[in-house]
Enzyme design. Structure first.
Site, PDB file in Angstrom:
ATOM      1  N   GLY A 138      41.609  42.996  63.687  1.00  0.00           N
ATOM      2  CA  GLY A 138      40.213  43.272  63.999  1.00  0.00           C
ATOM      3  C   GLY A 138      39.805  44.684  63.654  1.00  0.00           C
ATOM      4  O   GLY A 138      40.132  45.640  64.370  1.00  0.00           O
ATOM      5  N   LEU A 139      39.097  44.817  62.538  1.00  0.00           N
ATOM      6  CA  LEU A 139      38.529  46.115  62.164  1.00  0.00           C
ATOM      7  C   LEU A 139      36.999  46.007  62.081  1.00  0.00           C
ATOM      8  O   LEU A 139      36.272  46.786  62.703  1.00  0.00           O
ATOM      9  CB  LEU A 139      39.112  46.579  60.817  1.00  0.00           C
ATOM     10  N   PRO A 142      30.169  43.679  64.096  1.00  0.00           N
ATOM     11  CA  PRO A 142      28.853  43.183  63.665  1.00  0.00           C
ATOM     12  C   PRO A 142      28.006  44.275  63.005  1.00  0.00           C
ATOM     13  O   PRO A 142      27.331  44.016  62.008  1.00  0.00           O
ATOM     14  CB  PRO A 142      28.214  42.696  64.972  1.00  0.00           C
ATOM     15  N   GLN A 288      34.210  26.374  18.687  1.00  0.00           N
ATOM     16  CA  GLN A 288      34.444  27.829  18.787  1.00  0.00           C
ATOM     17  C   GLN A 288      33.987  28.408  20.126  1.00  0.00           C
ATOM     18  O   GLN A 288      34.645  29.279  20.691  1.00  0.00           O
ATOM     19  CB  GLN A 288      33.728  28.559  17.657  1.00  0.00           C
ATOM     20  N   MET A 346      32.915  24.727  31.653  1.00  0.00           N
ATOM     21  CA  MET A 346      33.627  24.020  30.576  1.00  0.00           C
ATOM     22  C   MET A 346      33.899  22.565  30.937  1.00  0.00           C
ATOM     23  O   MET A 346      34.187  21.750  30.065  1.00  0.00           O
ATOM     24  CB  MET A 346      34.959  24.713  30.271  1.00  0.00           C
ATOM     25  N   GLU A 372      38.157  43.062  52.525  1.00  0.00           N
ATOM     26  CA  GLU A 372      39.133  44.100  52.140  1.00  0.00           C
ATOM     27  C   GLU A 372      38.468  45.197  51.325  1.00  0.00           C
ATOM     28  O   GLU A 372      39.087  45.788  50.442  1.00  0.00           O
ATOM     29  CB  GLU A 372      40.278  43.507  51.314  1.00  0.00           C
ATOM     30  N   GLY A 373      37.192  45.456  51.593  1.00  0.00           N
ATOM     31  CA  GLY A 373      36.422  46.430  50.824  1.00  0.00           C
ATOM     32  C   GLY A 373      35.653  45.704  49.746  1.00  0.00           C
ATOM     33  O   GLY A 373      36.244  44.979  48.937  1.00  0.00           O
TER      34      GLY A 373
END
Ligand code: TGC
Ligand code: FAD
Length: 393
Positions: A138-139, A142, A288, A346, A372-373
């Protein structure tokens, strides 16, 4: 089993020659486990917005939880290249599976191993390594995501315990966790790490529902309402924001490798499909425009593999700087999300279907490019490293 033969997984610059026999063995065994355990059920889990049952114990059994933690504490004592290769293979299955392993390894076991007391290491690490216990980190709050130094979660001191108040948001595995490594401010305003256990009164973990990304991973909040945390649960060996940010170095490194796996899954699927699918009387692989896409995918995957291999050797020597890790995280996640989006095209209409992995990877990578940033924050870290000027604030 995957839609493509495993022999088509790219190693264009013979990077396998730079790996040891042990690396290859670890990589190939995790690859087989992903093929047999993850791939048959991942689409359904993601469609149903459910985590894979028993995933953490399975990850523990294959040695994917805390691979670089010493064996004394239940880890495998492996090097950083092994850790990276494991993350790559797991994310070829799904970013949710890599997230589960990287949070447990880099964000829960790593801080306890690096900053914990011997008693904390012996009490928690073996259970986390086996997957018997699930951890969360937990870093983020809100009101404070990119700027964790402004966090509001805090604790006060009372005889033999602390009283913890505040909340964390967007926390991987919060609803499932047995314990959380929580970063909070002490009475002097210094960021400290606390180990909060599920059973502690006043601790709750509401689930965050309705995600369009990482649907096979549980996300939630950590809410602390006067939680009584015993003093022995404070991580004694670190104080300040460098505590949580050091854990992020390890997790961001793992992500740099992991997303190569997601890109490989999309690339190999696109090669196979374009060789089989015929339009205007020939395989679409013969046009191509489609070859340009495949050639660019392979080029970008190869560059990312080389970046990670070198970063891994630097990390093994304890020489990888946080800014070098940011550069790899930013570059490789962008590479993977671009490949997921382009390769989906594709496959035409089939590209939106759950039978193929592109939509799932593309949606997952929208979280990976944010957590993570964020992509922007990593650019600013590189800009700071180049110029010495902080452009964050
Ligand atoms: P700043 O003043 O630059 O630094 C404060 C102190 O920390 C030290 N430091 C680091 N130490 C180790 N590793 C790093 N990467 C470090 N970066 C900085 C720094 O030396 C200083 O130490 P000291 O001793 O001088 O006090 O801090 P700032 O407040 O200006 O912020 C810098 C910034 C913006 C780069 C940083 O806060 C940041 O990286 N923000 C992004 C937040 C983030 O990445 N959050 C991730 C949350 S966890 C998550 O997303 C898990 S996802 C899980 C999954 O995979 O499912
Ligand atoms: P904000 O910080 O509000 O950013 C919003 C936008 O503003 C972004 O584009 C950002 O780049 C930009 N921005 C911010 N500051 C600046 C600036 N100075 N200059 C230029 N642009 C700027 N966190 C945990 O602690 N533990 C977890 O386990 C965890 N798991 C997560 C799982 C998921 C699925 C997700 C989506 C997130 C998770 N996070 C976790 C939180 C994640 O780390 C944050 O979402 C992330 O750090 C960004 O914070 P924010 O969402 O508050 O965005």
């Amino acid at each position: 089993m995957p839609y493509y033969p495993s022999t088509s997984i790219p190693d264009y610059y013979l990077i396998d020659d730079l790996l040891t026999k042990e690396h290859l063995l670890i990589r190939d065994s995790v690859r087989s486990w992903v093929d047999s355990f993850v791939l048959p059920q991942i689409d359904q889990a993601a469609q149903d917005h459910k985590d894979i049952p028993g995933l953490m114990k399975e990850l523990g059994a294959i040695g994917a939880l805390g691979p670089y933690i010493p064996q004394k504490y239940g880890g495998m004592g492996l090097d950083q290249i092994s850790y990276g290769l494991i993350m790559q293979e797991l994310e070829r299955g799904d970013s949710a599976v890599r997230s589960a392993a990287s949070v447990q390894s880099s964000l829960v076991m790593f801080p306890i191993y690096k900053f914990g007391s011997e008693d904390q290491k012996l009490k928690y690490l073996p259970k986390l390594a086996s997957g018997e216990w699930i951890g969360s980190f937990g870093l983020t709050e809100p009101n404070h995501g990119s700027d964790p130094s402004s966090m509001e979660t805090h604790f006060t001191e009372h005889e033999d315990h602390y009283l913890l108040n505040g909340s964390k948001m967007w926390i991987t595995n919060a609803p499932l966790c047995d314990l959380a490594v929580v970063w909070a401010k002490d009475p002097e305003g210094k960021v400290r790490g606390l180990i909060v256990e599920r059973a502690m009164e006043g601790f709750s973990t509401p689930e965050t529902l309705n995600k369009w990304s990482l649907r096979a991973s549980k996300t939630g909040e950590l809410v602390f309402d006067n939680v009584k945390v015993p003093k022995e649960n404070l991580l004694p060996e670190v104080s300040g924001l460098k505590g949580p940010l050091s854990c992020l170095n390890s997790a961001r490194y793992g992500i740099s490798w992991g997303v190569i796996g997601a890109a490989i899954d999309c690339y190999c699927t696109a090669v196979q499909y374009s060789l089989e699918r015929k339009q205007f009387g020939k395989p679409i692989a013969g046009f191509q425009l489609q070859q340009k896409k495949l050639a660019e995918f392979l080029t970008e995957i190869t560059k990312a593999q080389l970046l990670c291999w070198r970063l891994g050797t630097l990390k093994n020597d304890d020489k990888a700087s946080p800014a070098q890790i940011s550069l790899a995280k930013r570059n490789n996640v962008k590479m993977a999300i671009d490949i997921a989006r382009e390769s989906r095209q594709m496959l035409g209409g089939m590209g939106i279907m759950g039978e193929f992995p592109m939509m799932r990877h593309a949606a997952n990578l929208e979280s990976v490019i944010t957590y993570e940033g964020t992509h922007d924050i990593h650019l600013l870290i590189t800009g700071h490293d180049i110029t010495g000027i902080n452009a964050f604030s």
